[in-house]
Design an enzyme around this catalytic site. Structure first.
Site, mmCIF file in Angstrom:
data_model
loop_
_atom_site.group_PDB
_atom_site.id
_atom_site.type_symbol
_atom_site.label_atom_id
_atom_site.label_comp_id
_atom_site.label_asym_id
_atom_site.label_seq_id
_atom_site.Cartn_x
_atom_site.Cartn_y
_atom_site.Cartn_z
ATOM 1 N N TYR A 51 0.381 -15.626 2.987
ATOM 2 C CA TYR A 51 -0.533 -14.618 2.445
ATOM 3 C C TYR A 51 -1.410 -15.318 1.409
ATOM 4 C CZ TYR A 51 -1.718 -9.842 0.790
ATOM 5 O OH TYR A 51 -2.353 -8.670 0.457
ATOM 6 N N SER A 94 0.814 -1.216 0.000
ATOM 7 C CA SER A 94 0.000 0.000 0.000
ATOM 8 C C SER A 94 0.847 1.266 0.000
ATOM 9 C CB SER A 94 -0.873 0.014 1.255
ATOM 10 O OG SER A 94 -0.043 0.128 2.412
ATOM 11 N N GLY A 137 -5.828 7.152 20.744
ATOM 12 C CA GLY A 137 -5.468 8.521 20.452
ATOM 13 C C GLY A 137 -4.968 8.620 19.026
#
Lengths: 577, 577
Positions: free
Chosen positions: B474, B205, B272
């Site tokens: 994968y 990505s 956060g």
């Protein structure tokens, strides 16, 4: 059992039959006298007797005991006085000094020896029900104050883990071993060696520390440059908490949210008892070469370490001594060692010609490990760098001498304590760019602070544990005691060093844990919000605060607590019934 | 700005002007038709228009906005419909399928673009005061469901971090760089390259993901074999939480209790907003060699990878395709590529003679990086191993062809979705000894499950990201859709794969995060007590649960939630005003 849980002497380092033998290190005492301004040899030989110890009456909750007795053998439970003293503290200066003054206020009321995870679960369940405090105990070698009882109002039990010592399974194909957490270093390596494997974790405390202790404190072994710190080796963990057993999977890496292995690693006994871990292990290296080098000055040695990192040819172990630590190392050497060559006048002349000035010369110890071809490639590459940085090799003899005595160093302290000299260490880590400043400034303030107490300072440092981004700095310091104010003197000096680390961007410790000794600096190190997160985990897994209270969670006045812990020097009244 | 925050297309992968070009990959569609039993080429060309999207009315708290407006520029706040759609989801199958059906129930009500940590603090403070939900957004590339709004009852704001994109400082001596978390991969590498440095993190990505996203999800780049996973690269972090800013020190290693860096890493936006991190960086490697090999069978390839790990000569990247993934890779190759040699009949004959059977042949991609001498040593050592395991090298041309198209692969899915084919991936990690069983069993149950839905299964797997103790597996799978039941069909199959991982000792994901897609398996992966610990951290840092709710903390019926999320396929009524 190959390795029974022999205890260390309660008044110092090592087994009762082991001590620093001045005759093996004939130059050491003259060196110490000279650098510390000591003029006498007249120190009384102390015989350490349990009778000198003022031990608080044990606080005993019979209903707690009643929950244990049906399931545990009598040999698993004891409130024997000597056992209590042995489990009272680790081996920090504050610990030993108090014991040597007859104070064992930190002693637990009871010692339990679990032999299985079931036993640990039983102890935790009973403790939770009866509001009893538990302190996990490995080898008792910790020097940061991780083991002292901090809560005198509740019954306190030391869980001595050393009977859980088995290597349960080795997966050679995957380089993993499933290991009970109470195993001591030598026992572990012996069991692994039957499979041709090694963990590769050899801290200075190796003889007297356990796998669980290493994980709970984020320990580092001498060969961390090759094998990583303990946190890099943990594949999976089992930790018994008051809320149940936390366990993770035996997988090399994951993306399963927050990595809960890292909640157990470094938890210092505050969340539960680590009973088992699956660790990354390695084939026993085919070859090993220990080599020593002299650098004309510290800066050149640091440059060489950095260059090895840049070129990815780090040794498995590297330890660069500054000039004072170098002098100490040379003074420590056995007379028959390879080091003796150094003392030879011929060699001295050679060094002088080459521009080595005794007061600036630095000794570097290295170890290279692996397959012969890879080892020799790496060694050649590193030696080329060392040479470029001005080093002279001392041959294999000096290295082997280091190997032979590498676990002896901690005995020095007892020898010097007997002679009214305080020694201690503080170590940290920082990035490469900060090493020179941190080193110079810390050495300076450390010496000045010792001087302020009216005695001559001795301070040395070595750099070790190299990483891509930095390394560890390990300060050793010593000084004559101020009679009647030994602990205050120590605290004043220790505080200065720790504050220097924090003021100069470094961390409170690279591998000795927080414990009580570094707790005042935790909030600055991990930030108040980081501290709040740790507190939240504690609240979630140990809401009744039965696990090793007083660690990782500073009070609102941590420095005041720190400055008064164990002072004045008398057994805590609160512990008496 | 060199890299403005261009959005990906909302209906698929990549920028709006980028797509899978069948003409560049002429063999691909014929291959897909053949393996998936597709008989027609007659698929209508869809034009994606925002008008097809049914977007819930934004829920707007004016008092929340009033707290932001005085301090933020108008360009930092938007409720533009297209922006809302773009920030509604990541790029998982469930995400894209819903958007392509006009459903954007996951859309936030507002998007805020912080330009500084001050802006982030402001947003968190305002959100806490007004009980508004915040979802940190990086590149929007996540495929595990980390970005969808899960709480329709409160106003929801997407915090798009991409304007915080600066490399703030590079410490070349220490190999560290202080970086704002919103920087996209290419932008980061361009800024670092000005200093001669690289992070070495290149996930698939890469073009569309950010540093903060990588850290929050425990991402792995293709070269993790050399550079580590993202968690191995984080030296220090700053994370704005509802309780304040958590920050850690720039030190290589520490023993300061529980490592709070690891509370931020993998927190998936639930605690956060990561605003900044100091990362370990490297000199840009002097040389790089990408090489491809063919192995006569999968087992030999695995053996070769394992042997490279044992001998410590792993490439920087290695990806071993199983026979089906190999066939897909060959079908994907551009016609002018080095791969074309493989297709040449001469080479085919050679392989046949050498005992390579097409249905069992496996393609391995590798990349070696570093100084020329070290690279060539490592390459030679690895090639000797590959050869011993039966491999044939394909030369540099094939490798360079892979390099040229390495970020194109995700575009396949959009192309196939346009043709009523579902594709997805599930990846995991396990120890070496478990790889063969996990591979065989998972492939078997995966194919069987696809078959149960009445269509021909396609499933392939590659092994990559090698570690001493194991590697990542994968799985890629594809199948014709059951019209009207596409999402149910996908869920049935995806569930089978994930359950297979967990049943067989592996982890729910190696580098794609938990999100919503893997949440039902989290408790089995980290144990219920581990989950309780995560929950406690959440309670401590985000007691009002304003940060990305619905992640990391499974409900009491996680699988039921999972099976019904987004079903039936209609916009959630609850979101309408």
């Amino acid at each position: 059992m190959a390795y029974e849980a022999r205890h260390m002497k309660w008044w110092g380092w090592g087994y009762e039959d082991a001590e620093f033998r001045a005759s093996r290190h004939p130059d050491f005492w003259p060196y110490a006298k000279s650098v510390l301004d000591i003029e006498t040899d007249d120190f009384p030989r102390r015989e350490w007797s349990m009778e000198s110890i003022e031990l608080p009456e044990p606080r005993t909750d019979e209903r707690f005991l009643a929950k244990l007795r049906p399931s545990l053998a009598p040999s698993q439970i004891t409130d024997d006085a000597k056992e209590r003293v042995i489990h009272a503290y680790g081996k920090g200066f504050r610990d030993l000094f108090r014991l040597r003054h007859g104070i064992a206020a930190g002693a637990p009321d009871l010692i339990v020896y679990p032999e299985s995870e079931r036993d640990v679960c039983l102890a935790l369940r009973a403790a939770a029900e009866r509001d009893v405090v538990l302190i996990p105990f490995g080898g008792g070698s910790n020097i940061a104050g991780c083991l002292e009882r901090m809560d005198a109002t509740r019954m306190c039990v030391s869980l001595d883990m050393r009977r859980m010592r088995r290597v349960l399974a080795v997966d050679r194909r995957s380089f993993t071993a499933q290991i009970e957490a109470g195993v001591l270093g030598p026992d572990l390596e012996e069991q692994l060696s039957a499979h041709g494997m090694t963990l590769g974790h050899f801290p200075d405390s190796f003889l007297h520390s356990t796998l669980g202790g290493w994980i709970a404190t984020r320990s580092a072994g001498m060969q961390s440059d090759k094998y990583g710190k303990i946190e890099d080796m943990v594949i999976a963990v089992r930790m018994v908490t008051p809320e149940g057993v936390l366990q993770t999977r035996v997988v090399p890496k994951s993306s399963n949210g927050i990595d809960v292995n890292h909640l157990c690693i470094g938890s210092e006994g505050t969340l539960g008892v680590i009973t088992e871990a699956t660790m990354r292990v390695h084939d026993i290296p085919e070859s090993r070469q220990v080599r020593c080098y002299l650098f004309p000055e510290f800066e050149g040695g640091i440059e060489a370490m950095h260059e090895c990192v840049s070129q990815e040819c780090m040794p498995a172990m590297v330890r660069l001594n500054d000039p004072d630590k170098t002098a100490l190392s040379l003074a420590f050497r056995p007379p028959s060692s390879g080091f003796s060559k150094i003392a030879g006048s011929l060699f001295k002349t050679y060094l002088r010609v080459k521009g080595f000035a005794q007061p600036r010369t630095c000794l570097m110890l290295t170890a290279f490990e692996g397959r012969p071809r890879e080892l020799s490639r790496r060694l050649q590459q590193a030696e080329a760098i060392y040479k470029k940085c001005g080093a002279v090799g001392l041959g294999a003899g000096a290295g082997n001498s280091f190997e032979a005595t590498k676990y002896d160093f901690p005995h020095i302290r007892d020898f010097l304590l007997d002679r009214n000299v305080t020694t201690d260490v503080s170590e940290t880590a920082t990035v490469w760019s900060n090493i020179p400043t941190l080193y110079k400034d810390t050495t300076k303030v450390l010496r000045a602070e010792i001087g302020k107490t009216g005695v001559r300072p001795w301070a040395g440092c070595h750099i070790s544990h190299t990483y891509m981004c930095g390394a560890s700095l390990y300060f050793t310091f010593g000084f004559r005691q101020q009679p009647g104010h030994e602990l205050e003197q120590y605290l004043q000096i220790k505080r200065t060093v720790q504050q220097s680390f924090i003021d100069r961007g470094a961390t409170l410790s690279h591998h000795h844990a927080v414990g009580t000794e570094h707790l005042p600096w935790l909030s600055a190190d991990i930030s108040p919000v980081g501290g709040q997160a740790v507190s939240a985990i504690k609240q979630g897994l140990d809401p009744a605060n039965i696990m090793n209270p007083g660690r990782l969670l500073p009070s609102s006045t941590p420095l005041e607590d720190w400055l008064t812990l164990g002072l004045p020097l008398r057994p805590a009244e609160a512990l008496k019934k």
